[in-house]
Design a protein around this motif. Structure first.
Motif, PDB file in Angstrom:
ATOM      1  N   ASP A  13      34.359  58.675  65.468  1.00 41.80           N
ATOM      2  CA  ASP A  13      34.679  57.356  64.944  1.00 41.80           C
ATOM      3  C   ASP A  13      33.698  56.298  65.447  1.00 41.80           C
ATOM      4  OD1 ASP A  13      36.363  56.158  63.300  1.00 41.80           O
ATOM      5  OD2 ASP A  13      38.200  56.480  64.495  1.00 41.80           O
ATOM      6  N   THR A  14      33.543  56.270  66.772  1.00 38.89           N
ATOM      7  CA  THR A  14      32.660  55.288  67.404  1.00 38.89           C
ATOM      8  C   THR A  14      31.200  55.586  67.053  1.00 38.89           C
ATOM      9  OG1 THR A  14      34.150  55.685  69.248  1.00 38.89           O
ATOM     10  CG2 THR A  14      32.364  54.118  69.631  1.00 38.89           C
ATOM     11  N   ILE A  15      30.849  56.872  67.125  1.00 39.07           N
ATOM     12  CA  ILE A  15      29.436  57.234  66.897  1.00 39.07           C
ATOM     13  C   ILE A  15      29.002  56.852  65.482  1.00 39.07           C
ATOM     14  CG2 ILE A  15      27.823  59.182  66.700  1.00 39.07           C
ATOM     15  CD1 ILE A  15      29.372  60.543  68.991  1.00 39.07           C
ATOM     16  N   LEU A  16      29.875  57.105  64.507  1.00 37.73           N
ATOM     17  CA  LEU A  16      29.474  56.874  63.111  1.00 37.73           C
ATOM     18  C   LEU A  16      29.728  55.435  62.645  1.00 37.73           C
ATOM     19  CD1 LEU A  16      30.705  60.305  61.847  1.00 37.73           C
ATOM     20  CD2 LEU A  16      28.383  59.464  61.489  1.00 37.73           C
ATOM     21  N   ALA A  17      30.508  54.680  63.433  1.00 38.72           N
ATOM     22  CA  ALA A  17      30.816  53.306  62.997  1.00 38.72           C
ATOM     23  C   ALA A  17      29.540  52.489  62.853  1.00 38.72           C
ATOM     24  CB  ALA A  17      31.742  52.642  64.012  1.00 38.72           C
ATOM     25  N   GLY A  18      29.382  51.862  61.713  1.00 36.15           N
ATOM     26  CA  GLY A  18      28.237  50.979  61.478  1.00 36.15           C
ATOM     27  C   GLY A  18      26.922  51.706  61.237  1.00 36.15           C
ATOM     28  N   ALA A  19      26.958  53.037  61.060  1.00 37.11           N
ATOM     29  CA  ALA A  19      25.693  53.754  60.826  1.00 37.11           C
ATOM     30  C   ALA A  19      25.112  53.360  59.473  1.00 37.11           C
ATOM     31  CB  ALA A  19      25.930  55.254  60.872  1.00 37.11           C
ATOM     32  N   ASP A  20      23.789  53.236  59.425  1.00 36.97           N
ATOM     33  CA  ASP A  20      23.115  52.968  58.143  1.00 36.97           C
ATOM     34  C   ASP A  20      22.724  54.277  57.476  1.00 36.97           C
ATOM     35  OD1 ASP A  20      22.795  49.966  58.278  1.00 36.97           O
ATOM     36  OD2 ASP A  20      21.893  50.582  60.188  1.00 36.97           O
TER      37      ASP A  20
END
Ligand code: NAD
Length: 375
Positions: free
Chosen positions: A138-145
């Motif tokens: 969740d945290t790792i992928l949050a806001g990924a471009d």
């Protein structure tokens, strides 16, 4: 030997070699400046026209001074390879500075690690999502471009599925898998945003991305992942657009058939009553090169090759037809059909056409290099 009559000449040769080193150091430092300028202006590290023109000019100059043109070309090509590697040291310009975060799924693996490194060197924020990281996905992928999948082939489809709940419309979803049709279809199924399938046609042990090829299979919204392709070009690679099914068809030959026959040759050799050290001691340059090509397969990842060979039924069908060609070839000798062999040989020669001569020339260079390494 104190009174060796060759000593004075050898001293002069040593001196010339030392001058060569100084000249090479100077050339490398100029190349470093070129690297800096390319970095500032976002220019690709590989400039094919400049390279071709430069080689052509130096060949002519060398010949006019009694130096074989092939010698200068060999030297320059080796020096240029070094230059491409050292141009990397300055990093690369980011083609899209708005990209804040790239997640490489499998980023601690061999190829994922290589790409993560190139992205970092280009100024992007890169985070890896590896097998033990899913509880923090969740945290790792949050806001990924961009999310780039680079995991073992047999896990790829499941992992793309697993990514689905974390993907948002603005993300670019890409993969680096060696097979393309199924992963691309799966990415298009789980993601409604931009999708692109990539296959780097090289392994993780390259010294530079200059002149390497990356196959590219379009998925959706090309304009949103254009920056990614531009970035790969800045690293020096050539991006080759191809339909995913056509790509996989070509890989039947480029990868599955080749890896299979190399494996079978290695397996066969390992079961023969021969000693590798003795074969090597007696080897011709071409045999040494052949052994090197076979041996290097067994220094790599068995699972990767198993998955590439087993990817689709077409691979096994083509491999089975190799068995057929093997039997046909053997029959010429079992039946003493010398004429049949020669006529088949001529047909294959004809099929290769002009490439036959070109390959003879290219392989001569390779063999010479393999021979140079002999002690
Ligand atoms: P690798 O085994 O070195 O790396 C795979 C990575 O995926 C590892 O870090 C592993 O921990 C991680 N991983 C495994 N399960 C995972 C999971 N459930 N979630 C997240 N991460 C997980 O393999 P590689 O050689 O880097 O190959 C990876 C991909 O690159 C494959 O799809 C392969 O087809 C492709 N590829 C490899 C090469 C090559 O020569 N190695 C060349 C071109 C393409």
């Amino acid at each position: 030997m104190i009174n060796n009559p060759l000593n004075p000449l050898r001293e002069q040769i040593d001196l010339v070699d030392q001058q060569l080193i100084q000249l090479l150091a100077k050339r490398l430092s100029l190349v470093a400046e070129v690297g800096q300028v390319k970095h500032q202006h976002g220019l690709p590290i590989y400039a094919p026209e400049r390279e071709a023109l430069m080689i052509q000019a130096r060949r002519q100059e060398a010949e006019s001074q009694g130096v074989p043109a092939d010698l200068i070309e060999d030297v320059l090509r080796r020096v240029m390879r070094e230059s491409y590697t050292s141009e990397n040291r300055h990093g690369f310009k980011a083609t899209n500075p708005e990209i804040q975060k790239i997640v490489v799924v499998g980023g601690r693996g061999k190829l994922g690690g290589l790409f993560a490194g190139y992205f970092r060197q280009s100024g992007y924020g890169v985070v890896s999502l590896d097998q033990d990281d899913w509880e923090n996905a969740d945290t790792i992928l949050a806001g990924a471009d961009a999310v780039i999948v680079c995991v073992p082939i047999d896990k790829t489809l499941k992992i793309i599925d697993r990514l689905q709940p974390f993907l948002t419309e603005k993300m670019v979803l890409a993969d680096l898998t060696s097979v393309k049709a199924e992963p691309l279809a799966k990415m298009l199924e789980v993601h409604s945003g931009a999708v692109v399938g990539l296959h780097p046609m090289f392994g993780p042990d390259i010294s530079t991305m200059a002149k390497q090829v990356v196959a590219c299979c379009h998925g959706r919204f090309a304009e949103r992942y254009e920056w990614l392709l531009a970035q790969i070009k800045i690293w020096g690679a050539k991006v080759e657009q191809i339909d995913a099914k056509e790509h996989d068809h070509a890989m039947t030959y480029i990868q599955a058939l080749r890896h299979f026959s190399t494996f079978a040759y290695g397996l066969h050799l390992s079961q023969q009553p021969v000693k590798l050290s003795q074969l090597l001691a007696l080897s011709s340059p071409i045999y040494r090169l052949e052994l090197a090509m076979i041996g290097r397969l067994f220094a790599q990842d068995a699972a990767l090759y198993a998955d590439i060979i087993a990817d689709k039924p077409e691979n096994l069908a083509v491999i089975k037809s190799l068995k057929q060609s093997f039997a046909e070839s053997l029959a010429f000798f079992e039946q003493g059909d010398r004429e049949g062999f020669i006529s088949a040989f001529e047909k294959v020669h004809h099929w290769f056409g002009d490439y036959s001569e070109q390959f003879l020339k290219e392989s001569r260079n390779l063999l010479q290099q393999a021979h140079d390494l002999r002690v």
